[in-house]
Design a protein around this motif. Structure first.
Motif, short mmCIF file in Angstrom:
data_model
loop_
_atom_site.label_atom_id
_atom_site.label_comp_id
_atom_site.label_asym_id
_atom_site.label_seq_id
_atom_site.Cartn_x
_atom_site.Cartn_y
_atom_site.Cartn_z
N ASN A 212 4.79 8.23 1.76
CA ASN A 212 4.22 6.74 1.33
C ASN A 212 3.51 6.15 2.69
OD1 ASN A 212 5.33 6.55 -1.13
ND2 ASN A 212 7.62 6.27 -0.31
N ARG A 213 3.98 6.39 4.01
CA ARG A 213 3.20 6.39 5.11
C ARG A 213 1.97 6.80 4.86
NH1 ARG A 213 6.93 7.07 8.48
NH2 ARG A 213 6.21 9.29 9.26
N GLU A 214 1.67 8.20 4.82
CA GLU A 214 0.34 8.69 4.82
C GLU A 214 -0.51 8.19 3.92
OE1 GLU A 214 1.50 12.73 4.44
OE2 GLU A 214 1.75 13.02 6.60
N ARG A 215 0.07 7.91 2.49
CA ARG A 215 -0.77 7.14 1.46
C ARG A 215 -1.29 5.92 1.96
NH1 ARG A 215 0.25 8.66 -3.98
NH2 ARG A 215 0.47 6.58 -4.97
N LYS A 216 -0.42 5.11 2.45
CA LYS A 216 -0.86 3.60 2.96
C LYS A 216 -2.05 3.86 3.96
CE LYS A 216 3.27 1.06 1.84
NZ LYS A 216 4.48 0.13 2.26
N ASP A 217 -1.74 5.02 4.90
CA ASP A 217 -2.83 5.18 5.81
C ASP A 217 -4.22 5.42 5.36
OD1 ASP A 217 -1.06 4.58 7.76
OD2 ASP A 217 -0.68 6.58 8.40
N ILE A 218 -4.10 6.15 4.14
CA ILE A 218 -5.32 6.25 3.37
C ILE A 218 -5.82 5.27 2.72
CG2 ILE A 218 -6.26 7.94 1.58
CD1 ILE A 218 -4.38 10.07 2.34
N ILE A 219 -5.07 4.53 1.94
CA ILE A 219 -5.27 3.51 0.92
C ILE A 219 -5.88 2.28 1.65
CG2 ILE A 219 -4.42 1.83 -0.81
CD1 ILE A 219 -5.04 4.96 -1.63
N ILE A 220 -5.20 1.76 2.63
CA ILE A 220 -5.51 0.48 3.41
C ILE A 220 -6.92 0.51 3.83
CG2 ILE A 220 -4.84 -0.97 5.30
CD1 ILE A 220 -1.88 -0.58 4.67
N PRO A 221 -7.40 1.43 4.76
CA PRO A 221 -8.85 1.29 5.07
C PRO A 221 -9.95 1.30 4.00
CG PRO A 221 -7.48 3.16 6.29
CD PRO A 221 -6.79 2.63 5.36
N LEU A 222 -9.40 2.07 2.89
CA LEU A 222 -10.25 2.19 1.83
C LEU A 222 -10.42 0.89 1.10
CD1 LEU A 222 -9.51 5.64 0.23
CD2 LEU A 222 -11.58 5.05 1.17
N GLU A 223 -9.38 0.25 0.95
CA GLU A 223 -9.16 -1.13 0.49
C GLU A 223 -9.99 -1.95 1.16
OE1 GLU A 223 -5.09 -0.84 -2.09
OE2 GLU A 223 -5.20 -1.87 -0.09
N LYS A 224 -10.00 -2.02 2.50
CA LYS A 224 -10.74 -3.12 3.36
C LYS A 224 -12.11 -2.62 3.37
CE LYS A 224 -7.11 -3.83 6.80
NZ LYS A 224 -6.69 -3.65 8.02
N GLU A 225 -12.69 -1.23 3.11
CA GLU A 225 -14.07 -1.11 3.17
C GLU A 225 -14.37 -1.68 1.96
OE1 GLU A 225 -17.12 2.74 3.51
OE2 GLU A 225 -14.96 3.21 3.60
N GLN A 226 -13.65 -1.49 0.85
CA GLN A 226 -14.18 -1.74 -0.53
C GLN A 226 -14.35 -3.40 -0.62
OE1 GLN A 226 -11.36 -2.06 -3.77
NE2 GLN A 226 -12.73 -0.72 -5.17
#
Length: 199
Positions: free
Chosen positions: A79-93
């Motif tokens: 779950n930590r790794e998923r958030k590390d991937i998702i959060i930067p993508l959401e911010k870039e989006q």
């Protein structure tokens, strides 16, 4: 599987011994690939019986599958790794959405300047081309991000899902042929290190 001395990959080998009754006993081993290719100048055999090594690996997998603490650690890490991937993508989006909106506003302002007579037709075309190219680049990137987000949402993976998946995998190992078992193990094992001829 890695050699405990040089870190080189272990290679499969076998010995064939004749028994008193005339039959032959074949024993599989894993030996240092560096030693097998280059001899004692490179390393030693550091052999370990394949049946012992494989039993040890399977035992370790069962230990993981049935240990609540280890499973909880795995779930937290996933779950930590998923958030590390998702959060930067959401911010870039989020940034791209604002940027695309601003680019559209710029197009409108440039056209207004042309209508007011502030810029000529040639300047209008140049500025429109520059803005349109930037919109195209950012739109493509936004689509890429959207696809990644659709494949990796930020919702936590439940403990029960990981537990049941690993237990199903463990049950599959029990009924799988040796060669297929090797392929399955490679899906979940990154590295096996032998220490003092123990896995």
């Amino acid at each position: 599987m890695k050699c405990p001395i040089c870190g080189y990959s272990m290679a499969a080998g076998r010995t064939k011994n004749k028994l008193k009754d005339g039959t032959y006993k074949v024993t599989r081993y894993y030996v240092c690939g560096n030693w097998r290719n280059k001899g004692t100048a490179a390393c030693h055999s550091n052999g370990v019986r394949a049946d012992y090594a494989e039993a040890s690996v399977l035992s370790r997998i069962k230990e993981v599958v049935f240990s609540e603490k280890i499973l909880n650690d795995i779930v937290k890490k996933l779950n930590r790794e998923r958030k590390d991937i998702i959060i930067p993508l959401e911010k870039e989006q989020e940034y791209l959405i604002k940027s695309l909106r601003n680019l559209e506003n710029r197009k409108n302002r440039v056209f207004e300047l042309y209508e007011d007579g502030t810029i000529d037709k040639k300047t209008l075309a140049q500025r429109m081309e520059t803005i349109t190219d930037e919109i195209d680049v950012q739109s493509k990137r936004r689509i890429q991000i959207q696809i990644k987000l659709e494949n990796n949402d930020s919702v936590n993976i439940p403990y029960e899902v990981v537990r049941d998946t690993l237990r199903d995998f463990n049950n599959l190992l029990d009924i799988t042929a040796p060669e297929e078992k090797k392929t399955l193990l490679q899906l979940i094992i990154n590295k096996i290190t032998i220490k003092d001829k123990k896995v």
